[in-house]
Design a protein around this motif. Sequence first.
Motif, short mmCIF file in Angstrom:
data_model
loop_
_atom_site.label_atom_id
_atom_site.label_comp_id
_atom_site.label_asym_id
_atom_site.label_seq_id
_atom_site.Cartn_x
_atom_site.Cartn_y
_atom_site.Cartn_z
N ASP A 1 12.25 12.53 -37.57
CA ASP A 1 11.59 11.28 -37.18
C ASP A 1 12.27 10.62 -35.98
OD1 ASP A 1 9.50 9.45 -37.43
OD2 ASP A 1 10.75 8.04 -38.56
N GLN A 2 12.64 11.43 -35.00
CA GLN A 2 13.20 10.93 -33.75
C GLN A 2 12.22 11.24 -32.62
OE1 GLN A 2 16.98 12.98 -33.70
NE2 GLN A 2 18.02 11.28 -34.73
N VAL A 3 11.98 10.26 -31.77
CA VAL A 3 11.01 10.40 -30.68
C VAL A 3 11.76 10.56 -29.36
CG1 VAL A 3 9.13 9.27 -29.42
CG2 VAL A 3 9.25 9.11 -31.91
N TYR A 4 11.31 11.51 -28.56
CA TYR A 4 11.94 11.78 -27.26
C TYR A 4 10.88 11.69 -26.16
CZ TYR A 4 15.95 13.53 -29.89
OH TYR A 4 17.02 13.64 -30.74
N LEU A 5 11.34 11.44 -24.95
CA LEU A 5 10.46 11.33 -23.79
C LEU A 5 11.11 12.00 -22.60
CD1 LEU A 5 7.79 9.95 -22.75
CD2 LEU A 5 9.25 8.07 -21.97
N ARG A 6 10.35 12.80 -21.88
CA ARG A 6 10.85 13.43 -20.65
C ARG A 6 10.84 12.39 -19.54
NH1 ARG A 6 13.90 18.02 -19.74
NH2 ARG A 6 13.65 18.68 -17.56
N ARG B 1 15.07 12.13 -23.14
CA ARG B 1 15.80 10.99 -23.69
C ARG B 1 15.24 10.56 -25.04
NH1 ARG B 1 16.40 6.94 -18.48
NH2 ARG B 1 17.15 8.48 -16.99
N LYS B 2 16.16 10.20 -25.92
CA LYS B 2 15.78 9.68 -27.24
C LYS B 2 15.39 8.22 -27.09
CE LYS B 2 17.66 8.96 -31.88
NZ LYS B 2 18.87 9.12 -32.74
N LEU B 3 14.28 7.83 -27.72
CA LEU B 3 13.78 6.47 -27.61
C LEU B 3 14.28 5.59 -28.74
CD1 LEU B 3 10.03 6.93 -26.58
CD2 LEU B 3 12.07 6.94 -25.15
N ARG B 4 14.59 4.33 -28.37
CA ARG B 4 14.88 3.33 -29.38
C ARG B 4 13.57 2.91 -30.06
NH1 ARG B 4 17.16 0.93 -24.79
NH2 ARG B 4 15.57 -0.69 -24.99
N PHE B 5 13.70 2.09 -31.10
CA PHE B 5 12.51 1.66 -31.83
C PHE B 5 11.54 0.91 -30.92
CE2 PHE B 5 10.27 -1.75 -34.09
CZ PHE B 5 9.49 -1.00 -34.94
N ASP B 6 12.07 -0.03 -30.10
CA ASP B 6 11.18 -0.81 -29.25
C ASP B 6 10.52 0.06 -28.19
OD1 ASP B 6 13.78 -0.50 -28.17
OD2 ASP B 6 13.42 -2.09 -26.72
N GLN B 7 11.25 1.06 -27.69
CA GLN B 7 10.67 1.97 -26.71
C GLN B 7 9.60 2.85 -27.35
OE1 GLN B 7 14.39 3.76 -25.58
NE2 GLN B 7 14.53 2.55 -23.71
N ARG B 8 9.84 3.23 -28.59
CA ARG B 8 8.86 4.03 -29.32
C ARG B 8 7.58 3.23 -29.53
NH1 ARG B 8 10.35 7.21 -34.91
NH2 ARG B 8 8.26 7.93 -35.48
N ARG B 9 7.72 1.95 -29.85
CA ARG B 9 6.57 1.08 -30.05
C ARG B 9 5.77 0.94 -28.75
NH1 ARG B 9 8.62 -4.39 -31.76
NH2 ARG B 9 9.17 -4.43 -29.54
N PRO C 1 5.89 -0.88 -19.41
CA PRO C 1 6.38 -0.46 -20.73
C PRO C 1 7.88 -0.64 -20.91
CG PRO C 1 4.82 1.12 -19.87
CD PRO C 1 5.11 0.14 -18.76
N GLY C 2 8.25 -1.37 -21.95
CA GLY C 2 9.66 -1.53 -22.28
C GLY C 2 10.37 -2.66 -21.58
N LEU C 3 9.68 -3.35 -20.66
CA LEU C 3 10.34 -4.39 -19.87
C LEU C 3 10.20 -5.75 -20.53
CD1 LEU C 3 11.77 -5.23 -17.19
CD2 LEU C 3 9.50 -5.68 -16.29
#
Length: 473
Positions: A128-133, A139-147, A329-331
């Motif tokens: 249950d870990q989300v990553y983004l290229r 990179r592994k995303l934090r909860f807020d970045q995942r949202r 996103p994320g800002l």
Amino acid sequence: MTTTAVERALGADPSSCGALLCQVPESQWFDRKSPRVTARDLAIVLVGFANADGGVVVVGLHGGHVEGIDRSGPRCLAEWQQAAIDFTVPVVPVAMQVLTCRNDRGDEDHLLAIRVKKSNVVHATVADQVYLRVGDETRKLRFDQRRELLHDKGQTIYEATSVPDASGSDLDADLIESWVSAVGGEDGHRLLAARGLVNRDRHFTIAGVLLFGMTPQAWLPQARVRVLRYRGRARGAGRDQQLEIDVQVDGPLPHQIEEGGRVLVELVPTRRALGRDGKFQSVPIIPSDVWREGLVNAVVHRSYSLAGDHIRIEVFEDRIEVHSPGRFPGLANGVDPREVMRYARNPNIARVCADLRFGQELGEGIRRMFERMRQERLADPVYEQGPSSVRLTLFAHTVDPNLEDGLPKMAQQILQLLRAEASLSTGDLVAATRRSRPAVLHNLRTLQSAGIIKWVGRSPRDPHAYWTLHTRS
């Protein structure tokens, strides 16, 4: 570009394909993995690509060497081939191909090429870990970045929406030809499909019409850039309005970038400065490569689904403001945008603009803007997140980067707020920072002592008193 070079290498003769793949730089769309990679670790890269723009992973290359996968044995090959099924949720869509190559020892060997499709849903690992290229990193995303990613995945579908009544005659054939030539392609129709600009029903998508339509505004009236030049430092209103020039830039997105840039070259104020040749000359108040990056980012990453709103670039005597429809996103206000993981809201548009050399990999342009402004001893760019738009402000204020880097974090936040709003009262800053009044006053005094800001008021109890930047030229 990288993607074309990868495809060429994958289709090359077995004696050279491995060496060619070693020469292609890893990027937003390409990664290499050692034959010692585990299926679980390989799944992380697959998730990162699927959550971003898709891409290609080749197993059997490491450190510039063609190691091949034969020595790893059929068991490892089977595990890699099952990586998406065993270790990603939901399963990442992939297509695999075993390529014949020649390894560095001169022996016949094989590589595993995995093509990952971009996905309209968010994928995670079985842990249950989300990553983004992002660029050449996963990179592994934090909860807020995942949202935020979950939110923006919904918006990416918009650029892939069909435009059934758009035909080939509505597109700029010369522009398409120049694009195909830029990426070294031969078949324009195949390339349009590969970049997601034509769907399976052979209908052009919104991204295709925006990029290559002769008049995309026939379908999306809001898809335009407006450049405004004001007299002085304020917009004014009514009889006091300071607007001097208002230019509308329409047409396909590459034209908007080029024509918008040409207009800005004429409208951005200049100042006298000592050049590298030791002679005084006129230079723009903001370096052209900085405001150009702001223009490109706005055109590539804005939300085209927001009807009725357009990109607005406002030029003042002391700054340039770039208003872009859609959230960043994320800002959050006060957060360093260099630390935010960018996700391409319009991945197909972003890739074509990268093909045309208007932009590079995600996030790089923002860091470059900061570095360039600091080279010129100008204030850092300021990003502000509104309910449905983002404002980038580029100030022509001269600063001392070493001094500002040494300021407390809260003082830096206050300084950024003042640069964004020009003037704020102590109460405004208390509300914006959500800190106590004594803490805010302490940091204000620090900035005042450093000569960065000044207090403007008639008396200590003046209800209309405010803080503003201490302008230095």
